[in-house]
Design an enzyme around this catalytic site. Structure first.
Site, mmCIF file in Angstrom:
data_model
loop_
_atom_site.group_PDB
_atom_site.id
_atom_site.type_symbol
_atom_site.label_atom_id
_atom_site.label_comp_id
_atom_site.label_asym_id
_atom_site.label_seq_id
_atom_site.Cartn_x
_atom_site.Cartn_y
_atom_site.Cartn_z
ATOM 1 N N ASN A 102 23.804 -6.165 5.394
ATOM 2 C CA ASN A 102 24.080 -6.556 6.712
ATOM 3 C C ASN A 102 24.578 -5.579 7.701
ATOM 4 O OD1 ASN A 102 23.190 -9.214 7.185
ATOM 5 N ND2 ASN A 102 24.863 -10.072 6.156
ATOM 6 N N SER A 128 17.542 -12.839 5.292
ATOM 7 C CA SER A 128 18.502 -14.122 5.572
ATOM 8 C C SER A 128 18.128 -15.062 4.390
ATOM 9 C CB SER A 128 18.404 -14.610 6.953
ATOM 10 O OG SER A 128 19.230 -15.785 6.968
ATOM 11 N N LYS A 183 18.435 -9.807 13.081
ATOM 12 C CA LYS A 183 19.169 -10.462 12.178
ATOM 13 C C LYS A 183 20.618 -10.592 12.550
ATOM 14 C CE LYS A 183 21.107 -12.139 8.307
ATOM 15 N NZ LYS A 183 21.843 -11.685 7.322
ATOM 16 N N HIS A 186 20.240 -13.624 14.905
ATOM 17 C CA HIS A 186 19.958 -14.829 14.044
ATOM 18 C C HIS A 186 21.430 -15.508 13.734
ATOM 19 C CE1 HIS A 186 20.296 -16.521 9.938
ATOM 20 N NE2 HIS A 186 18.866 -17.059 10.075
ATOM 21 N N ASN A 187 22.560 -14.522 12.996
ATOM 22 C CA ASN A 187 23.665 -14.989 12.786
ATOM 23 C C ASN A 187 24.587 -15.473 13.786
ATOM 24 O OD1 ASN A 187 22.562 -13.782 10.367
ATOM 25 N ND2 ASN A 187 24.725 -13.161 9.756
ATOM 26 N N LYS A 261 32.512 -13.262 8.663
ATOM 27 C CA LYS A 261 32.296 -11.763 8.097
ATOM 28 C C LYS A 261 31.997 -10.811 9.185
ATOM 29 C CE LYS A 261 30.887 -12.221 3.319
ATOM 30 N NZ LYS A 261 29.730 -12.354 2.754
ATOM 31 N N HIS A 453 34.554 -3.609 47.818
ATOM 32 C CA HIS A 453 33.434 -3.350 47.009
ATOM 33 C C HIS A 453 32.111 -3.533 47.659
ATOM 34 C CE1 HIS A 453 35.970 -2.157 43.607
ATOM 35 N NE2 HIS A 453 36.905 -3.301 43.644
HETATM 36 P P1 NDP Z 1 28.442 -6.988 -2.044
HETATM 37 O O1 NDP Z 1 28.318 -6.895 -0.405
HETATM 38 O O2 NDP Z 1 29.583 -7.744 -2.620
HETATM 39 O O3 NDP Z 1 28.235 -5.544 -2.736
HETATM 40 C C1 NDP Z 1 28.342 -5.265 -4.044
HETATM 41 C C2 NDP Z 1 27.263 -4.323 -4.386
HETATM 42 O O4 NDP Z 1 27.624 -2.984 -3.890
HETATM 43 C C3 NDP Z 1 27.498 -3.955 -5.930
HETATM 44 O O5 NDP Z 1 26.241 -3.723 -6.532
HETATM 45 C C4 NDP Z 1 28.221 -2.741 -5.924
HETATM 46 O O6 NDP Z 1 28.394 -1.861 -7.127
HETATM 47 C C5 NDP Z 1 27.747 -1.802 -4.733
HETATM 48 N N1 NDP Z 1 28.643 -0.780 -4.002
HETATM 49 C C6 NDP Z 1 29.777 -0.986 -3.224
HETATM 50 N N2 NDP Z 1 30.229 -0.038 -3.101
HETATM 51 C C7 NDP Z 1 29.487 0.951 -3.510
HETATM 52 C C8 NDP Z 1 29.486 2.437 -3.377
HETATM 53 N N3 NDP Z 1 30.535 3.186 -2.856
HETATM 54 N N4 NDP Z 1 28.451 3.256 -3.742
HETATM 55 C C9 NDP Z 1 27.619 2.400 -4.901
HETATM 56 N N5 NDP Z 1 27.611 1.212 -4.747
HETATM 57 C C10 NDP Z 1 28.647 0.423 -4.186
HETATM 58 O O7 NDP Z 1 27.073 -7.527 -2.590
HETATM 59 P P2 NDP Z 1 26.077 -8.793 -2.035
HETATM 60 O O8 NDP Z 1 24.956 -8.937 -2.897
HETATM 61 O O9 NDP Z 1 26.631 -10.069 -1.531
HETATM 62 O O10 NDP Z 1 25.582 -8.461 -0.657
HETATM 63 C C11 NDP Z 1 24.561 -7.174 -0.518
HETATM 64 C C12 NDP Z 1 24.448 -6.679 0.792
HETATM 65 O O11 NDP Z 1 23.483 -7.761 1.268
HETATM 66 C C13 NDP Z 1 25.668 -6.613 1.643
HETATM 67 O O12 NDP Z 1 25.360 -5.826 2.779
HETATM 68 C C14 NDP Z 1 25.542 -8.213 2.366
HETATM 69 O O13 NDP Z 1 26.241 -8.007 3.709
HETATM 70 C C15 NDP Z 1 24.218 -8.435 2.421
HETATM 71 N N6 NDP Z 1 23.846 -9.783 2.505
HETATM 72 C C16 NDP Z 1 24.435 -10.641 1.732
HETATM 73 C C17 NDP Z 1 24.144 -11.960 1.812
HETATM 74 C C18 NDP Z 1 24.679 -13.000 0.794
HETATM 75 O O14 NDP Z 1 24.626 -14.245 1.116
HETATM 76 N N7 NDP Z 1 25.719 -12.536 -0.033
HETATM 77 C C19 NDP Z 1 23.190 -12.461 2.674
HETATM 78 C C20 NDP Z 1 22.293 -11.532 3.383
HETATM 79 C C21 NDP Z 1 22.712 -10.050 3.167
HETATM 80 P P3 NDP Z 1 29.347 -1.967 -8.152
HETATM 81 O O15 NDP Z 1 28.704 -2.996 -9.055
HETATM 82 O O16 NDP Z 1 29.049 -0.780 -8.921
HETATM 83 O O17 NDP Z 1 30.568 -2.516 -7.726
#
Ligand code: NDP
Length: 477
Positions: A102, A128, A183, A186-187, A261, A453
């Site tokens: 996101n 999404s 997106k 959308h949110n 968020k 103005h």
């Molecule tokens: P998170 O947003 O909780 O992110 C966790 C992941 O990011 C893990 O794989 C973690 O690796 C990795 N990570 C974090 N910091 C770093 C770093 N500095 N270097 C490398 N890897 C890193 O995971 P989600 O699956 O919930 O979401 C992923 C993305 O998708 C986000 O951007 C989110 O906003 C978006 N999204 C989420 C939705 C949802 O319903 N959850 C829906 C649509 C989009 P590690 O395991 O090593 O910590």
């Protein structure tokens, strides 16, 4: 083996997206900063398809066929930049980095520009549908270059949700940040939908006197009509759920402070920058923020309000029908505002976004999926240059038919002291747009009075100023 696609970042979203690709027959390279996640994915779900587990960035990149397609599903913001910096030096011109997080579209524009200079396609992609959508078919909103979509599009079409007519819920939204922008909106629309549903619920409870279980049934009925949508469906589920521990309706044991968020807030911030009135979305964001001000709310509980009086049984049923009309009319307005913002963003950044195509890909997979979106698509198909959804004949007629009930609902809400900022903002927007004259003329007069103005006249071209401090004659500027 060489993988057709790679996913790095294997938390809930990335892991399910990787499984979705694999289940659709693609060989998927998987990678995560913490290696245990990669291992557990392959251990648990390896039987679902072909995975290539990579422990290091080098292994991951080497596992991909060229041009490489590398999906990044990590935490949005700094982590995304860190991951890009880790992988970009290992890539070659023509390769693609697909950011499915996101991200803010301004970050996407910056990343796209920087990577383009290095010959790498950066595809900022809105996804999404949450965890379930990622696995079974999300709505996908990719931005980026045409070339990258030619290479990626068929794969995304395969893993995406399908609308009722079978069309994949993915389209090339436009260059650079267009996908993440769409997106974001959308949110924002999702926030507005949820707020309007919340107001309908509160009115049915406080004005009509229904129980949560009865209200769940009303939403179930609404879900068979023009309000048919995922959010109405889950509303009925949540309202009918009973808390096991207390035996109370679940909705009564949850703390009434909504969290966020940030994508709704971005939608409003960007709308302010673009000068687009998204009052319904803004009220939804403010309503969440107000709910969270616990101390302020505690300090205000003693403030006086009207005496509540619930309706009788037959009146309650008629009132519920009115609330449906108010909800539907307000929903048309919030989509009108959201699409206006997309049109304005498209104009500002030269994205050439097809609004009909956007409504089409929201018909399945995403949180705001609804029968309603088919009608929005039909409106844009019939008239691609539609200045506003309210200019569509069908929507205009439906609002005309709903308006008496809509107004009555707001009268009841006001009289009973039930806050309905979403319904009220939507009606005010509608009334302002159709008004023959707005008090903006007075605003201009005030601005001219205190700040010289200037103003324009209805009967002559040019700018004018009245000498307010002098003999009040008018001068032409
Ligand atoms: P998170 O947003 O909780 O992110 C966790 C992941 O990011 C893990 O794989 C973690 O690796 C990795 N990570 C974090 N910091 C770093 C770093 N500095 N270097 C490398 N890897 C890193 O995971 P989600 O699956 O919930 O979401 C992923 C993305 O998708 C986000 O951007 C989110 O906003 C978006 N999204 C989420 C939705 C949802 O319903 N959850 C829906 C649509 C989009 P590690 O395991 O090593 O910590």
């Amino acid at each position: 083996t060489s993988a057709q696609i790679g996913v790095t970042g294997l938390a809930v979203m990335g892991r399910n997206l990787a499984r979705n690709f694999a289940r659709n027959g693609y060989t998927v390279a998987v990678h995560n900063r913490t290696v245990s996640r990669t291992k557990s994915l392959v251990e648990e779900f390896g039987h679902e398809g072909d995975f290539v587990a990579a422990e290091t960035a080098e292994e991951f990149v080497a596992a991909l066929e060229r041009p490489r397609r590398l999906v990044v599903m990590v935490k949005a913001g700094r982590p995304t930049d860190a991951v890009i910096e880790e992988f970009a030096p290992l890539l070659e011109p023509g390769d693609m980095i697909i950011d499915g997080g996101n991200a803010h579209f301004a970050d996407t524009r910056r990343r796209e520009r920087e990577l383009r200079e290095r010959g790498i396609h950066f595809v900022g992609t809105g996804i999404s549908g949450g965890e379930e959508g990622a696995l079974h078919g999300p709505s996908i909103m990719p931005g980026g270059s045409k070339e990258s979509y030619e290479s990626l599009g068929p794969m995304l079409e395969k893993i995406s949700a399908k609308a009722a007519d079978g069309a994949p819920c993915v389209t090339h939204v436009g260059p650079d940040g267009a996908g993440h922008f769409v997106k974001m909106v959308h949110n924002g629309i999702e926030y507005a939908d949820m707020q309007l549903i919340g107001e309908a619920y509160q009115l049915l409870r406080d004005v009509a006197g229904y129980t949560p279980a009865q209200i769940a049934d009303i939403f179930r009925t609404w879900n068979t009509g023009r309000l048919d949508s995922y959010l109405i469906e889950i509303t009925a589920e949540v309202l009918s759920h009973v808390d096991e521990a207390s035996g109370k309706p679940f909705v009564d044991v949850v703390v009434d402070q909504a969290e966020q968020k940030g994508t709704g807030r971005w939608t409003v911030q960007i709308a302010l920058d673009l000068g687009v009135p998204v009052s319904g979305i803004a009220e939804a964001v403010f309503a969440r923020s107000l709910s969270g001000h616990a101390a302020l709310r505690d300090a205000s509980r003693g403030l006086s309000g009207p005496k509540p009086s619930a309706l009788g049984e037959s009146e309650a049923a008629a009132f519920a029908d009115r609330v449906e009309q108010a909800l539907y009319a307000s929903k048309i307005v919030s989509y009108t505002q959201g699409f206006h913002e997309i049109a304005a963003g498209s104009e500002e950044y030269d994205w050439d976004i097809d609004l009909g195509a956007v409504s089409a890909i929201w018909r399945g997979g995403c949180i705001i999926r609804a029968a309603f979106l088919d009608r929005i698509r039909a409106a844009y198909d019939a008239q691609p240059g539609l200045p506003s959804l309210l200019s569509d004949e069908t929507f205009a007629r439906e609002i005309a038919e709903a308006q008496d009930d809509w107004r009555e609902v707001l009268v009841a809400a006001t009289r009973q002291g039930v806050p309905t900022p979403g319904f009220a903002a939507a009606l005010a927007y509608y009334d302002a747009l159709r008004a023959p004259r707005l008090p903006a003329a007075l605003t201009q007069g005030q601005r001219d009075f205190f700040g010289a103005h200037t103003y324009r006249r209805v009967d002559r071209d040019g700018s004018f100023h009245t000498l307010w401090g002098g003999d009040r004659s008018e001068v032409s500027e």
